[in-house]
Design an enzyme around this catalytic site. Sequence first.
Site, PDB file in Angstrom:
ATOM      1  N   ARG A  89      -2.610 -10.706   4.036  1.00  0.00           N
ATOM      2  CA  ARG A  89      -2.820 -12.087   4.484  1.00  0.00           C
ATOM      3  C   ARG A  89      -1.514 -12.792   4.864  1.00  0.00           C
ATOM      4  O   ARG A  89      -1.550 -13.835   5.514  1.00  0.00           O
ATOM      5  CB  ARG A  89      -3.519 -12.902   3.395  1.00  0.00           C
ATOM      6  CG  ARG A  89      -4.947 -12.442   3.154  1.00  0.00           C
ATOM      7  CD  ARG A  89      -5.536 -13.069   1.905  1.00  0.00           C
ATOM      8  NE  ARG A  89      -6.662 -12.266   1.448  1.00  0.00           N
ATOM      9  CZ  ARG A  89      -7.901 -12.425   1.856  1.00  0.00           C
ATOM     10  NH1 ARG A  89      -8.181 -13.370   2.709  1.00  0.00           N
ATOM     11  NH2 ARG A  89      -8.870 -11.645   1.422  1.00  0.00           N
ATOM     12  N   LYS A  95      -1.256  -6.270  -8.117  1.00  0.00           N
ATOM     13  CA  LYS A  95      -1.305  -7.601  -7.511  1.00  0.00           C
ATOM     14  C   LYS A  95      -2.682  -8.229  -7.701  1.00  0.00           C
ATOM     15  O   LYS A  95      -2.794  -9.403  -8.021  1.00  0.00           O
ATOM     16  CB  LYS A  95      -0.963  -7.535  -6.035  1.00  0.00           C
ATOM     17  CG  LYS A  95      -1.127  -8.882  -5.380  1.00  0.00           C
ATOM     18  CD  LYS A  95      -0.375  -8.988  -4.087  1.00  0.00           C
ATOM     19  CE  LYS A  95      -0.790 -10.252  -3.396  1.00  0.00           C
ATOM     20  NZ  LYS A  95      -2.185 -10.189  -2.936  1.00  0.00           N
ATOM     21  N   SER A 155       1.025  -8.915   0.950  1.00  0.00           N
ATOM     22  CA  SER A 155      -0.418  -9.017   1.122  1.00  0.00           C
ATOM     23  C   SER A 155      -0.695  -8.949   2.611  1.00  0.00           C
ATOM     24  O   SER A 155       0.104  -9.419   3.428  1.00  0.00           O
ATOM     25  CB  SER A 155      -0.923 -10.357   0.568  1.00  0.00           C
ATOM     26  OG  SER A 155      -2.178 -10.676   1.136  1.00  0.00           O
ATOM     27  N   HIS A 187       0.829  -1.211   0.000  1.00  0.00           N
ATOM     28  CA  HIS A 187       0.000   0.000   0.000  1.00  0.00           C
ATOM     29  C   HIS A 187       0.860   1.257   0.000  1.00  0.00           C
ATOM     30  O   HIS A 187       0.533   2.237  -0.648  1.00  0.00           O
ATOM     31  CB  HIS A 187      -0.892   0.038   1.243  1.00  0.00           C
ATOM     32  CG  HIS A 187      -1.878  -1.074   1.338  1.00  0.00           C
ATOM     33  ND1 HIS A 187      -1.683  -2.157   2.160  1.00  0.00           N
ATOM     34  CD2 HIS A 187      -3.067  -1.269   0.724  1.00  0.00           C
ATOM     35  CE1 HIS A 187      -2.714  -2.968   2.054  1.00  0.00           C
ATOM     36  NE2 HIS A 187      -3.570  -2.470   1.187  1.00  0.00           N
ATOM     37  N   GLY A 237      -3.491  -1.578  -7.080  1.00  0.00           N
ATOM     38  CA  GLY A 237      -2.291  -2.379  -7.244  1.00  0.00           C
ATOM     39  C   GLY A 237      -2.459  -3.422  -8.339  1.00  0.00           C
ATOM     40  O   GLY A 237      -3.548  -3.933  -8.575  1.00  0.00           O
TER      41      GLY A 237
END
Lengths: 311, 311
Positions: A214, A176, A212, A54, A174
């Site tokens: 996560r 991603k 991430s 981010h 992003g």
Amino acid sequence: MSTPANSASRALRIVRTAAELSTAIVQALEGLAPGNSPAALGLVPTMGALHSGHESLVSTAREQNDVLVVSIFVNELQFNDRADFERYPRTLDADIEILARAGADIVFAPEVSTVYPDGRPLVKLDSGALGEKFEGASRPGHFDGMLAVVAKLLHFCMPPASLGVPVAYRAYFGQKDAQQLVLINRMVADLNYPVEIRSVPIIRSAEGLALSSRNQFLTKEQAKAALVIHRALNLVKGRADRHEPLYLEDAAGLFEMEPLVELDYFELVDPRTLQELAFNCQDTPFTGEGLLLVAAKVGKVRLIDNMSLGY
Amino acid sequence: MSTPANSASRALRIVRTAAELSTAIVQALEGLAPGNSPAALGLVPTMGALHSGHESLVSTAREQNDVLVVSIFVNELQFNDRADFERYPRTLDADIEILARAGADIVFAPEVSTVYPDGRPLVKLDSGALGEKFEGASRPGHFDGMLAVVAKLLHFCMPPASLGVPVAYRAYFGQKDAQQLVLINRMVADLNYPVEIRSVPIIRSAEGLALSSRNQFLTKEQAKAALVIHRALNLVKGRADRHEPLYLEDAAGLFEMEPLVELDYFELVDPRTLQELAFNCQDTPFTGEGLLLVAAKVGKVRLIDNMSLGY
């Protein structure tokens, strides 16, 4: 745009309602040095739990715009799994600290009642076939819910309609979440939103794991095993760069050697339509443009990654 | 807003592309007398074939705004019947004459390639359960297609994001298409469009037939028979006004006496949610707010009408 003011001199404003947001945007735009024409406003929509990925989005948007808005909203509609929604990390104080350092002007952190005042929307965005494949296949409704909130945020943060100094409007996402990015670009085109979507490359750990929120749920051992994702992408990318046949099945083979990682898909697609490229893996070298998409499960954590191939 | 300039002094601009439209909107706004603050821009979306019903929409929007844009686009996506799309009247020259007289500033008459440059949208609006009942039941996909083009037009015609004199933005829709109006209000709320939706009452012939571009397909005899629609609405409205029980079945009974008219539905609903009001037709007088919705077929022509009940 002109050179942004020194970020140290900026005061970060945290707003919760649509009215506070509008006032803050207008004041920030009006506070620009005169002659700042066209002015530019950038929006970075996030669900918080900010990490270096981010920060890269925010820092790119900071460089490219006079006024920078970052939204933080954990959007229940895009979680198909209630438990996943509940355990999603909420770290507002830490997020705000990061955003203050990164030079954001406005943090928009709305309550659910601001975003969904009447409960779930009755008129919905339908991501269609594009939203049903890949991530959509294992997360039914995810992309429709994501579009629902992005459609709103793009309007919430839009610079006001007025007459005078033009304001360019950009929103940042992003690379991603490649399928998300394709769908947002598609929505903006299909609904003619007056916004420019800009994308920012994937940020990886030194070892190659795509960042991430996560990742924090991975054990050390799992995080190490997950590096197979990057190895597999690099294997195919290297062949594409050397104009060799890609042999995607070799990439899938790498996953078989990592018992902690369960491959979901590893596909080469058209970067705009996500159409699987009917690529002949025999002796034909790869030409054209392609996007490698990969998803894998490590323990309970689902990871995604991607890489562009192209000339 | 200030008093609109004398309509005789306005030159109507006809634009076909999004770029021409933007330029025309900015020039029209910049051409306003200084001190015109806040300025107001009104949009009246139409499919052309303008009749007195549209003229009323246009004239209301003309009175309430400094700059008036009327769009003309026959949107294939909202026709579930290809033949209906093909025979829909296209009368651009006559429409432009009407709009010049009515004092419009800009007519936006885009080509299909401007509105749908990539063919049918991949990201769609989904009108959900609200779009499946009443008109949606006999015209599957109609409301999704309608929302798709309105979502675009609201963005195409939006005053530019800038900094200076604020511009209010309104879009106008007729109350005749009641379900359409409910859905557009819902979409604007659910997607947080920065536009105010204003509605304009139904215009009727002297005899009471709600004006519609489809009326021209009625024979004289059919047009006369179709007046039963208005009689039925008035019957119930009169009872509501007198605080009597409504006995909706009496209205349906009127249709049985008109062999040329085939009733599809005659319902009392909540004006915001279109939820059927579980109204006790026994001896209870009507209270609250309601909307009577009716649809009927006369020959091959489907007619709709509605009337508000309420206190």
